[in-house]
Design an enzyme around this catalytic site. Structure first.
Site, mmCIF file in Angstrom:
data_model
loop_
_atom_site.group_PDB
_atom_site.id
_atom_site.type_symbol
_atom_site.label_atom_id
_atom_site.label_comp_id
_atom_site.label_asym_id
_atom_site.label_seq_id
_atom_site.Cartn_x
_atom_site.Cartn_y
_atom_site.Cartn_z
ATOM 1 N N GLY A 196 8.258 1.333 -6.286
ATOM 2 C CA GLY A 196 7.604 2.020 -7.664
ATOM 3 C C GLY A 196 7.424 1.393 -8.785
ATOM 4 N N ASP A 197 8.044 0.181 -8.573
ATOM 5 C CA ASP A 197 8.136 -0.715 -10.071
ATOM 6 C C ASP A 197 7.857 -1.842 -9.772
ATOM 7 O OD1 ASP A 197 7.687 -1.064 -12.605
ATOM 8 O OD2 ASP A 197 9.719 -0.764 -13.035
ATOM 9 N N LEU A 198 7.185 -2.506 -8.806
ATOM 10 C CA LEU A 198 7.229 -3.877 -8.173
ATOM 11 C C LEU A 198 6.390 -4.759 -8.974
ATOM 12 C CD1 LEU A 198 9.076 -4.628 -5.655
ATOM 13 C CD2 LEU A 198 7.196 -4.323 -4.220
#
Length: 301
Positions: A196-198
């Site tokens: 989700g926040d790569l």
């Protein structure tokens, strides 16, 4: 926050750190972060909550890490100490592939970002495939919410409508969002567990550029797997995305026929997430970021 408090919390929780090795990082909004060596010269990350409200989020992340660790091809933090006062875990061996220079608003790279190696691409594809293939039955057993593709579309639609009430969204971009969202053929894939926040600061690699770890799992959940490709696409471009998707497929990842267009559409809708966060947190600075991204996305169409 003093070093004395770090020392006291460490010893209170059975962690014997060497006081002279403590380095404190005050930049975190939610946690005071420190680094220290223990009596065996093992490096530890030490986190002290700044506010009571961050404990719930931390508990969620701890649960995520415990659940996914056995299934991944890479390492994730092992929170050996976790309570309402203190979080501590051994620092993962390798370093992020880049760090963000907040003043320059640009990444400072540890690898050659203009010529990514096959080692990096292949190991990144394997890491994503292992994450996205975690069985929903395992996740359900651990209490994670299992959502359908239609659930995701409905939530995204609601968030888009909410964003429209507070932001200036050009008609061409709004039409693009609605056409993508309302065309059933764009949504034939299943939801999977995602990071989700790569972004590059959360990707660890060794000296051979093999991806060895992923950090910061606060946004992880069952959602659209395309989300985990969007920042990669934005940072590295289409040709590198093609290589990553090939490596992902070779490791068992689901590459459906229209995945690239779907990733591009997901990227164009990225400002919606910033707007949603601004509304929930009350931090209007994120609205400025969202508006700038909206303007840029509209100009690209």
């Amino acid at each position: 926050m003093s070093k004395d408090k770090i020392i006291n919390l460490s010893f209170k929780n059975g962690l014997k750190i060497r006081p002279e090795t403590i380095e404190i990082n005050q930049s975190g909004l939610d946690f005071l972060v420190a680094y220290a060596l223990d009596e065996n010269n093992i490096s530890w990350v030490l986190r002290v909550p700044r506010r009571d409200d961050v404990i719930e989020t931390a508990a969620k992340e701890n649960k995520i890490l415990k659940t996914i660790r056995p299934f991944l091809s890479v390492s994730v933090p092992d929170w050996q100490i976790f309570n309402s006062e203190f979080i501590a875990y051994p620092k993962l061996i390798d370093e992020p592939i880049a760090i963000m220079d907040t003043q320059a608003r640009a990444f400072v790279w540890r690898i050659d970002n203009t010529s990514l190696s096959d080692t990096f691409i292949d190991s990144m594809g394997k890491a994503l495939a292992s994450l996205h293939s975690i069985d929903h039955n395992v996740l359900k057993h651990q209490g994670f919410e299992i959502i359908s593709t239609n659930d995701f579309r409905e939530e995204l639609s609601n968030n888009m409508n909410q964003a429209k009430t507070i932001l200036d969204i050009p008609e061409n971009l709004w039409s693009n969002w609605q056409n993508w969202l309302n065309t059933d053929g764009n949504w034939q894939h299943n939801m999977q567990f995602i990071h989700g926040d790569l972004h590059p600061g959360h990707i660890l690699a060794d000296n051979t550029e093999k991806v060895t770890g992923l950090l910061d799992w606060t946004e992880a959940k069952i959602s659209d797997p395309a989300i985990d490709f969007t920042v990669f696409y934005a940072v590295f471009g289409e040709q590198v995305l093609d290589r990553l998707l090939a490596a992902y497929k070779n490791s068992g990842g689901n590459v459906w026929p229209d995945i690239k267009n779907h990733i591009n559409s997901t990227l164009l809708s990225y400002p919606v997430g910033f707007a949603t966060y601004a509304i929930k947190s009350g931090d209007n600075s994120y609205l400025d970021v969202a508006q700038a991204m909206i303007n840029s996305s509209a100009e690209s169409l």
